[in-house]
Design a protein around this motif. Structure first.
Motif, PDB file in Angstrom:
ATOM      1  N   ARG A 299     -27.613  -6.994  -7.705  1.00  0.00           N
ATOM      2  CA  ARG A 299     -26.478  -7.676  -8.323  1.00  0.00           C
ATOM      3  C   ARG A 299     -25.228  -7.612  -7.454  1.00  0.00           C
ATOM      4  O   ARG A 299     -24.336  -8.453  -7.569  1.00  0.00           O
ATOM      5  N   LEU A 320     -28.679  -5.190 -17.535  1.00  0.00           N
ATOM      6  CA  LEU A 320     -27.966  -6.344 -16.996  1.00  0.00           C
ATOM      7  C   LEU A 320     -26.985  -6.910 -18.017  1.00  0.00           C
ATOM      8  O   LEU A 320     -26.987  -6.530 -19.184  1.00  0.00           O
ATOM      9  N   ASN A 321     -26.146  -7.806 -17.556  1.00  0.00           N
ATOM     10  CA  ASN A 321     -25.166  -8.454 -18.419  1.00  0.00           C
ATOM     11  C   ASN A 321     -25.678  -9.811 -18.874  1.00  0.00           C
ATOM     12  O   ASN A 321     -26.556 -10.409 -18.240  1.00  0.00           O
ATOM     13  N   ALA A 322     -25.097 -10.312 -19.955  1.00  0.00           N
ATOM     14  CA  ALA A 322     -25.554 -11.592 -20.508  1.00  0.00           C
ATOM     15  C   ALA A 322     -25.479 -12.710 -19.479  1.00  0.00           C
ATOM     16  O   ALA A 322     -26.354 -13.586 -19.436  1.00  0.00           O
ATOM     17  N   GLU A 323     -24.447 -12.678 -18.639  1.00  0.00           N
ATOM     18  CA  GLU A 323     -24.289 -13.765 -17.670  1.00  0.00           C
ATOM     19  C   GLU A 323     -25.348 -13.746 -16.571  1.00  0.00           C
ATOM     20  O   GLU A 323     -25.434 -14.675 -15.769  1.00  0.00           O
ATOM     21  N   ASP A 324     -26.180 -12.696 -16.521  1.00  0.00           N
ATOM     22  CA  ASP A 324     -27.210 -12.611 -15.485  1.00  0.00           C
ATOM     23  C   ASP A 324     -28.484 -13.375 -15.841  1.00  0.00           C
ATOM     24  O   ASP A 324     -29.331 -13.597 -14.976  1.00  0.00           O
ATOM     25  N   ARG A 341     -25.186 -16.967 -20.499  1.00  0.00           N
ATOM     26  CA  ARG A 341     -23.727 -16.840 -20.480  1.00  0.00           C
ATOM     27  C   ARG A 341     -23.046 -17.942 -21.288  1.00  0.00           C
ATOM     28  O   ARG A 341     -21.879 -17.816 -21.653  1.00  0.00           O
ATOM     29  N   GLN A 347     -24.378 -12.248 -27.309  1.00  0.00           N
ATOM     30  CA  GLN A 347     -24.266 -11.247 -26.251  1.00  0.00           C
ATOM     31  C   GLN A 347     -24.299  -9.828 -26.813  1.00  0.00           C
ATOM     32  O   GLN A 347     -24.823  -8.907 -26.180  1.00  0.00           O
ATOM     33  N   ARG A 351     -27.099  -6.253 -26.154  1.00  0.00           N
ATOM     34  CA  ARG A 351     -26.826  -4.825 -26.010  1.00  0.00           C
ATOM     35  C   ARG A 351     -27.622  -3.998 -27.018  1.00  0.00           C
ATOM     36  O   ARG A 351     -28.140  -2.933 -26.697  1.00  0.00           O
TER      37      ARG A 351
END
Length: 583
Positions: A299, A320-324, A341, A347, A351
């Motif tokens: 990343r 990871l993050n939602a935008e990934d 995203r 989102q 988590r």
């Protein structure tokens, strides 16, 4: 170099795909159920950009094995290096790409300069690489393996061991050639290695292996302390004799995870420019801690312009993050990709329940009580499925998640449906403020299962029970509320006619203290206000009580709604999608 758009037609399980990638999307984790074409997308992109001059193809690589329709793969590349832009052939084939991904025949003001690499395969199975121009006519300008090699795109796959040897097409050979000239350094080292490997290594090869060892530590495989070239006698080809060793052991003898990390490291070092890296099933062969480290490096990589990975691992998703994320769905070969995203409503769900995003169908329970109740019921239902030889909910790709309230649950359902998930919404029917969102979700295809109008879980259950059932349920509350005295206080606080002597509902009714309807109302109010079953663990205990006491529920509306919910979970396909139930 940056991939901005991918078009694929008639390749394996993909009849048609157009994917416009956001400008700033340097890292993409592709998720979706099996057979959604994630692996085929990566392989198609790699085939279009790789420097190979021939491909191993068969009729089954065509969609539906129909060789009458050619395979066409196009990849639009921006942020091109100077040697691509000034290349004698490709410099005259530059196109444009607008912000919305629309391809333009020529570079235009306000659009990015790009080149579109096209791979076309007809029935003769011969691959043809060219520079596609929107609105142009074939034949397009040919793109040879030499210029494709400058694109610096590579894919980690089952051929990873090749890159741990100085074979003709390996990353190690590329590194040696780039820095020192393969014809001299490598040939001399290979010849001398037959006599005395350890003592014959040139300073240049030692320098290379030191840089590989440092890169390996950076990528999360920090156990190598004596990396060096050595003679691998297991390889009959003279071109592949010289390999990477850790001490006296060839790296090809190490575990899959270590070999994959070593292959990634050598391939990244082999290219003089930033790479486009593709990894199918990124978790394959890696322990969770090494997977977490690798994802962090990818990343934030300084050596990769872009990284594309696929995963089926909840560990990867939760890191990871939602935008990934790119969510992949396929319907009869029509493949759609949507970026997570663009859906902020879910989102938080990422988590709290990352594994839900790896499912085919998501069941959203309104709150913690319903979530716990459903989890407990699923244990029993799955056991009965197994006895009957039927698949479990997990085998069917079903995940259960807490919707965190009526409105939020319905909003999450809408977003999940738009992303291509099947969704079942299990929700109370006492909050009119959530009706619009619930109806909107149903109109998109969500199956909604609700209690009778005006009822929460506790209301629906209480109106079903007779005196014996109510007394039994109170005994469960004694457990969840840590004692009889607490439950007595709970009930007495809502009883206006004095103090009840015991917790036997039958005696309450027989004594004339109250009617059965009044008893139901009193116990229901106590359960709701004092939160007898509020929480996941308490919801599970309620499920155990429901399973253990069928005599109180047989034929009831409560049981009918639960059966409808069970059917919604275990029914495959979308025949019930969009149905709203208010029992």
């Amino acid at each position: 170099m940056f991939i901005r758009r991918v078009d694929i037609k008639n390749y394996r399980g993909i009849k048609n795909l157009t994917w416009v990638i956001p400008k700033d999307q340097n890292f993409i984790c592709m998720i979706g159920p099996g057979d959604s074409a994630k692996s085929s997308i990566l392989e198609a992109v790699y085939l279009a950009l790789c420097e190979r001059w021939s491909l191993s193809l068969s009729d089954t690589d065509f969609f539906d094995a129909n060789i009458e329709e050619p395979i066409v793969i196009r990849v639009a590349l921006t942020e091109l290096s100077d040697d691509i832009i000034t290349h004698q052939a490709l410099g005259l084939e530059l196109s444009g790409i607008a912000d919305d991904g629309c391809l333009l025949h020529d570079p235009e003001a306000g659009a990015e300069v790009c080149i579109v690499i096209q791979l076309k395969i007809d029935a003769d199975l011969e691959p043809h690489w060219s520079a596609y121009r929107e609105g142009g006519k074939e034949p397009f300008t040919r793109v040879g393996s030499g210029i494709r090699g400058k694109l610096a795109a590579f894919k980690v796959d089952e051929r990873i061991d090749n890159h741990l040897r100085w074979s003709k097409s390996s990353a190690l050979a590329r590194m040696t050639e780039a820095k020192h000239g393969t014809s001299g350094t490598l040939a001399a080292a290979a010849r001398a290695s037959r006599v005395a490997v350890a003592g014959a290594l040139s300073p240049e090869l030692r320098e290379l292996t030191d840089s590989i060892q440092a890169k390996l530590h950076e990528m999360g495989s920090g156990s190598f302390v004596d990396l060096q070239p050595g003679l691998d006698t297991s390889v009959p080809s003279s071109g592949g004799l010289l390999s990477l060793f850790e001490g006296k052991v060839p790296l090809t003898n190490f575990g899959l995870g270590s070999r994959r990390l070593a292959g990634i490291s050598t391939q990244q070092l082999a290219y003089y420019a930033k790479t486009v890296l593709m990894i199918d099933e990124v978790e394959y062969g890696l322990e969770p801690h090494r997977l977490v480290h690798l994802l962090g490096r990818l990343r934030n990589s300084s050596s990769a312009a872009q990284a594309f990975v696929t995963t089926h691992s909840p560990v990867a998703v939760e890191q990871l993050n939602a935008e990934d994320f790119a969510v992949i769905r396929s319907s009869y070969g029509d493949v759609k990709i949507k970026m997570l995203r663009d859906y902020p409503a879910i989102q938080a769900l990422l988590r709290s329940r990352p594994s839900a995003f790896l499912a085919r169908k998501v069941v959203l329970a309104e709150g913690r009580t319903e979530y716990g109740l459903l989890l407990g019921l699923l244990d029993d239902w799955n056991s009965k499925q197994a006895v009957g030889g039927a698949p479990s909910s997990s085998a069917l790709g079903v995940a259960v998640a807490d919707g965190v309230g009526g409105v939020q649950a319905a909003q999450r359902a809408q977003s999940l449906i738009e992303l291509g998930y099947e969704v079942v919404l299990f929700i109370d029917n006492d909050d009119r403020g959530a009706d619009k969102e619930i109806q909107d979700a149903a109109s998109l295809g969500c199956e909604v299962v609700r209690w009778s109008l005006g009822n929460a879980t506790e209301n629906q259950l209480m109106e079903t029970l007779d005196a014996a059932g109510l007394s039994s349920l109170i005994e469960l509350a004694v457990d969840t509320r840590s004692g009889r005295a607490t439950v007595c206080q709970d009930i007495d606080s809502f009883w206006e006619n004095g103090k009840l002597e015991d917790l036997d509902v039958g005696r309450w009714v027989e004594s004339g203290a109250m009617t059965i309807e009044e008893a139901r109302s009193l116990i229901c109010k106590s359960a709701i206000k004092r939160k007898w079953f509020k929480g996941i663990d308490y919801g599970k205990k309620l499920a155990s009580w429901v399973i253990a006491n069928p005599e109180f529920l047989t034929g009831s509306q409560f049981a009918k709604v639960l059966e409808e919910l069970r059917q919604a979970i275990y029914t495959t396909g979308s025949s019930t999608a969009g149905k709203t139930s208010e029992a």
